[in-house]
Write an enzyme that holds these catalytic residues in place. Structure first.
Site, mmCIF file in Angstrom:
data_model
loop_
_atom_site.group_PDB
_atom_site.id
_atom_site.type_symbol
_atom_site.label_atom_id
_atom_site.label_comp_id
_atom_site.label_asym_id
_atom_site.label_seq_id
_atom_site.Cartn_x
_atom_site.Cartn_y
_atom_site.Cartn_z
ATOM 1 N N HIS A 218 39.127 32.287 38.072
ATOM 2 C CA HIS A 218 38.488 33.380 38.808
ATOM 3 C C HIS A 218 39.046 34.689 38.259
ATOM 4 O O HIS A 218 40.248 34.915 38.250
ATOM 5 C CB HIS A 218 38.781 33.282 40.307
ATOM 6 C CG HIS A 218 38.078 34.357 41.103
ATOM 7 N ND1 HIS A 218 36.833 34.180 41.658
ATOM 8 C CD2 HIS A 218 38.447 35.629 41.409
ATOM 9 C CE1 HIS A 218 36.462 35.287 42.280
ATOM 10 N NE2 HIS A 218 37.423 36.184 42.129
ATOM 11 N N CYS A 219 38.145 35.549 37.792
ATOM 12 C CA CYS A 219 38.558 36.815 37.182
ATOM 13 C C CYS A 219 38.261 37.965 38.131
ATOM 14 O O CYS A 219 37.090 38.244 38.427
ATOM 15 C CB CYS A 219 37.819 37.025 35.860
ATOM 16 S SG CYS A 219 38.237 38.602 35.058
#
Length: 327
Positions: free
Chosen positions: A156-157
């Site tokens: 998850h960025c």
């Protein structure tokens, strides 16, 4: 009394109650769902806004501090056009990576009726995520920020306020590539501009005062260098993940592959939507070469919907053991 894995598997085979389907709410019909994907996370939204502001700052310094005051018209036009084109592609890639469904598994489809419709045989069981009440495909992982299971989730960025999964990995790769390119371009232009100003009068090489010009250029140089390093590393790791058909999570877990790997050039073609073409570098092109196997993806179904016999046979082709996955 502690239950061994062997006993647990024997006890839960073909037992829908183990999945606690009564606690799962049937998924809404597709007609009631919007097509836009957006994660309402405060930290991610703030990071995305900061990303755009930094790009706009770089564009401001490049245009108004370095190129507009330049006496070389051809130099200014060529570099201004190139920088703004790359910046536009970077922001477009960021936009697509942020608003594209990364491969979310239908939420709440682990209902009693849906599980019974699978007509599971002894030893032929399914995975269920206890956090989002979903039948969990292979290689899917639950994201605590998105609150969904994501197929082929890499990570998850927060900078794109989204997970990087099988559906938006191309746009994330393009985003990191274009940011690295505009960072490198900005560093080169800053270097040339400093040399030009040292040879000429500082008051003539910029429309701002010399102290302001130096501060703006130093800040841009620091920003460009930082993002060049960061995005180059991210670009390299993403391309490596695609070529080895191994996500970041699978690599960190040292997970042994139970799937048929699509590595190298074939993996790149799958991730970028077909054979090599200019469309690979276009953030506006859709992915037309996604090939989720029936055994890896279970579609959402209302409680009253029954799977066809063919779908059941394809689903039962997997020989896996059911277990609660706490990730």
């Amino acid at each position: 009394m502690m239950i061994t894995p062997l006993h647990r598997f024997r006890d839960i085979e073909r037992t829908p109650e183990y999945l606690q389907p009564e606690k799962c709410v049937p998924p809404p019909s597709r007609a009631s769902l919007g097509t836009m994907w957006f994660i309402r996370d405060g930290c991610g939204i703030a990071c995305a806004v900061v990303t755009w502001m930094l790009v706009f700052y770089a564009d401001f310094v490049v245009l108004l501090v370095m190129l507009v005051p330049s006496r070389d018209y051809v130099y200014s036009v060529i570099n201004g056009t190139l920088f703004n084109t790359l910046a536009f592609l970077a922001l477009a890639s960021h936009f697509r990576a942020m608003l594209t469904d990364p491969g979310a598994v239908p939420k709440g489809n682990a209902t009693k009726e849906f599980i019974e419709s699978l007509q599971l045989k002894p030893g032929q069981v399914v995975y269920k995520c206890p956090k989002c009440c979903s039948i969990k495909p292979d290689r899917a992982h639950h994201c605590s920020v998105c609150k969904r299971c994501i197929r082929k989730m890499d990570h998850h960025c927060p900078w794109v306020n989204n997970c990087v999964g099988e559906n938006n990995q191309k746009y994330f790769v393009l985003f990191t590539m274009y940011i690295a390119l505009i960072s490198l371009h900005a560093l080169i232009m800053v270097g040339f501009h400093f040399l030009y100003c040292f040879e000429e009068d500082w008051t003539k090489c910029s429309s701002f005062s010399p102290p302001t010009t130096v501060i703006l250029l130093i800040l841009l140089c620091f920003e460009a260098l930082l993002f060049l390093i960061f995005t180059s590393v991210m670009f390299g790791t993403q391309v490596h993940s695609i070529c080895t058909d191994e996500t970041g999570i699978e690599r960190l877990k040292n997970q042994k592959p139970t799937w048929e790997k699509i590595s190298g050039w074939e993996g790149m073609k799958l991730a970028f939507g077909g054979a090599f073409s200019l469309g690979w570098f276009n953030p506006f092109s859709n992915l037309n070469c996604q090939s989720p196997a029936p055994a890896e993806a279970v579609a959402a179904a209302p409680a009253s919907e029954i799977m066809t016999q063919e779908e059941i046979e394809q689903f039962l082709a997997r020989d896996v053991a059911i277990q609660m996955l706490h990730e």
